[in-house]
Design an enzyme around this catalytic site. Structure first.
Site, PDB file in Angstrom:
ATOM      1  N   GLU A 211       7.194  11.407  10.346  1.00  0.00           N
ATOM      2  CA  GLU A 211       7.179  10.664  11.601  1.00  0.00           C
ATOM      3  C   GLU A 211       8.404  11.013  12.444  1.00  0.00           C
ATOM      4  O   GLU A 211       9.370  11.598  11.951  1.00  0.00           O
ATOM      5  CB  GLU A 211       7.181   9.157  11.303  1.00  0.00           C
ATOM      6  CG  GLU A 211       6.028   8.676  10.451  1.00  0.00           C
ATOM      7  CD  GLU A 211       4.711   8.663  11.187  1.00  0.00           C
ATOM      8  OE1 GLU A 211       4.730   8.740  12.437  1.00  0.00           O
ATOM      9  OE2 GLU A 211       3.666   8.597  10.516  1.00  0.00           O
ATOM     10  N   LYS A 226       5.236   1.920  -3.361  1.00  0.00           N
ATOM     11  CA  LYS A 226       4.206   2.475  -4.249  1.00  0.00           C
ATOM     12  C   LYS A 226       4.603   2.309  -5.716  1.00  0.00           C
ATOM     13  O   LYS A 226       3.747   2.036  -6.571  1.00  0.00           O
ATOM     14  CB  LYS A 226       3.989   3.946  -3.907  1.00  0.00           C
ATOM     15  CG  LYS A 226       3.408   4.159  -2.511  1.00  0.00           C
ATOM     16  CD  LYS A 226       3.393   5.627  -2.119  1.00  0.00           C
ATOM     17  CE  LYS A 226       2.823   5.818  -0.725  1.00  0.00           C
ATOM     18  NZ  LYS A 226       2.877   7.240  -0.288  1.00  0.00           N
ATOM     19  N   GLY A 328      -2.777  11.854   4.849  1.00  0.00           N
ATOM     20  CA  GLY A 328      -3.698  12.484   5.779  1.00  0.00           C
ATOM     21  C   GLY A 328      -4.952  11.660   5.956  1.00  0.00           C
ATOM     22  O   GLY A 328      -5.327  10.861   5.088  1.00  0.00           O
TER      23      GLY A 328
END
Length: 455
Positions: A211, A226, A328
């Site tokens: 980003e 995560k 993605g």
């Protein structure tokens, strides 16, 4: 998309709804239509017949909540009338809600509202699940609906369901993973090209892997969320982001990369979740995210570019490796739709999938109790007695030295570099050793400190 193709796609999807086997359509609401949301909507339409056949009922997209519903979205093959800014209303008329907007709020409120109205939820929201997963689980239990979130960790890689379901009869001892594609791309390029950190981050941004503000990735926040999710499932224990020790890769230098090469290692940002024995002898969990050297012989060392991989060690199953694209639109949409099919099947057949399993309720130990190894590079005086001083600093903290190597550069005079690799010890003892080394008059500088994992 070409208008003719779009018309044909819509016609095919509509036909699929009438031809598909089973019962009345299940209503699907989509929250968010960014990169992932667009891919999800496209697959819902273009694969409508196959999805209906797999579920046993058609999946009818009844709305897509976005901030600006009037904005043209020519690449999303759905009726523009489906776009709405009223997410609160949309979730009340769906059987399944897909949440891909991210963040904590309003995502949390919308998920809870959807469950209150009887909708099962599929989410890709790692930050929310890591911060407030128990609240969502409790709401799902109260409403007797599903909460699935395979896409929240490692994109297309099926890792959460294997841990939660396939390994439910086993004891998972350790989960070691590369779960952030941006940082893996950066470290891989630093290793293969010799470029510096800032240069490779710019390259990652140019390629769309990072980003404009890469903080969440390079500082380890994304990987820590995560890791919390992985540890919660693996160890049947509630683990939040606050329980995860986090370090990013911003301090990794070209010198660290070169030092790893000299050890036949690579540097990776690792999420490490372990079942351990705490200081009082009881079972506990250790969850951490930090850069570390791993041997090139380890399966994770070969994970290149922006790919992800998770290495699981279980008592009966032994070592397992999961590898694939970790981000993605299409890869993540694959995981989302897999969850959608699962919860839709439950709706058709009646019942629901597994909920939260937190029966073990193990405490999370702090980083000081984690067992690891250190690679330490010292700039020292090249004179008799220095090595003895250094060895004493390690011995006083109960840290055993595995190898010591001295380098003397041409023209360095009476200065040298010592490379020390330790055996496993508590991180607290290793950190105290580094502090002691920095205080020695024979040590000019503790040039580099990095953990060593994966052996």
């Amino acid at each position: 998309m070409d208008p003719t193709m779009a018309h044909e796609t819509m016609a095919h999807a509509t036909g699929a709804l009438t031809q598909a086997p089973g019962r009345a359509p299940l209503r699907v609401a989509l929250l968010g239509c960014g990169v992932v949301g667009s891919a999800v909507a496209t697959r819902l339409v273009e694969h409508a017949y196959d999805l209906a056949a797999r579920v046993g009922a058609p999946l009818e997209l009844v709305g897509i909540a976005v901030r600006r519903p009037q904005r043209p979205r020519p690449d999303v093959p759905v009726d523009p009338a489906l776009f709405t800014a009223d997410a609160e209303e949309l979730v009340t008329r769906a059987d399944i809600v897909i949440e891909v907007i991210g963040g904590i709020d309003p995502a949390r409120g919308l998920i809870l509202r959807a469950m209150e109205h009887g909708a099962s939820v599929v989410s890709a929201n790692k930050a929310l699940l890591a911060e407030d997963g128990p609240t969502l689980y409790a709401a799902a239990d109260a409403a007797d609906v599903d909460l699935y979130y395979e896409a929240a960790v490692a994109g297309a890689i099926p890792i959460l369901r294997p841990i939660r379901e396939s390994l439910a009869g086993d004891d998972v001892r350790k989960v070691l993973g590369i779960v952030n594609g941006t940082t893996n791309f950066v470290l891989d390029k630093m290793d293969t090209s010799g470029a510096g950190f800032a240069e490779t981050v710019e390259q990652a941004q140019a390629l769309g892997y990072a980003e404009a503000d890469p903080t969440a990735d390079v500082e380890g926040f994304d990987a820590a969320a995560k890791a919390a999710i992985l540890a919660s499932l693996a160890f049947h224990t509630r683990v939040s982001s606050a329980d995860v020790h986090r370090e990013g890769i911003t301090e990794v230098t070209a010198g660290d990369i070169q030092a790893a090469k000299e050890m036949d290692c690579v540097v990776k940002l690792l999420a490490i979740c372990e079942r351990v024995t705490s200081a009082d002898g009881s079972d506990a969990v250790s969850v951490r995210v930090h850069p570390a050297m791993i041997p090139r012989s380890h399966p994770l060392a070969s994970v290149r570019d922006a790919f992800n991989a998770v290495f699981v060690e279980a008592t009966a199953a032994g070592p397992l490796m999961f590898y694939g694209r970790g981000a993605g639109g299409d890869p993540t949409a694959s995981a989302v739709l897999g969850d959608v099919v699962a919860v839709a099947r439950h709706k058709v057949a009646g019942g629901r999938g597994p909920g939260e399993s937190a029966y073990a309720d193990l405490p999370a130990v702090d980083m000081g109790q984690a067992l690891t190894r250190y690679h330490i590079s010292l700039d020292v005086a090249d004179r008799p007695g220095v090595l003895a001083q250094v060895a004493t600093a390690f011995a006083e903290q109960g840290v055993s030295i595995e190898t010591v190597r001295q380098q003397v550069a041409p023209g360095a005079g009476e200065r040298a570099k010592l490379i020390v690799v330790t055996h496993r010890a508590s991180d607290a003892a290793l950190s105290a050793t580094v502090d002691a080394l920095a205080g020695l008059d024979s040590v000019d500088d503790v040039a580099s400190v990095m953990r060593v994992e994966g052996d």
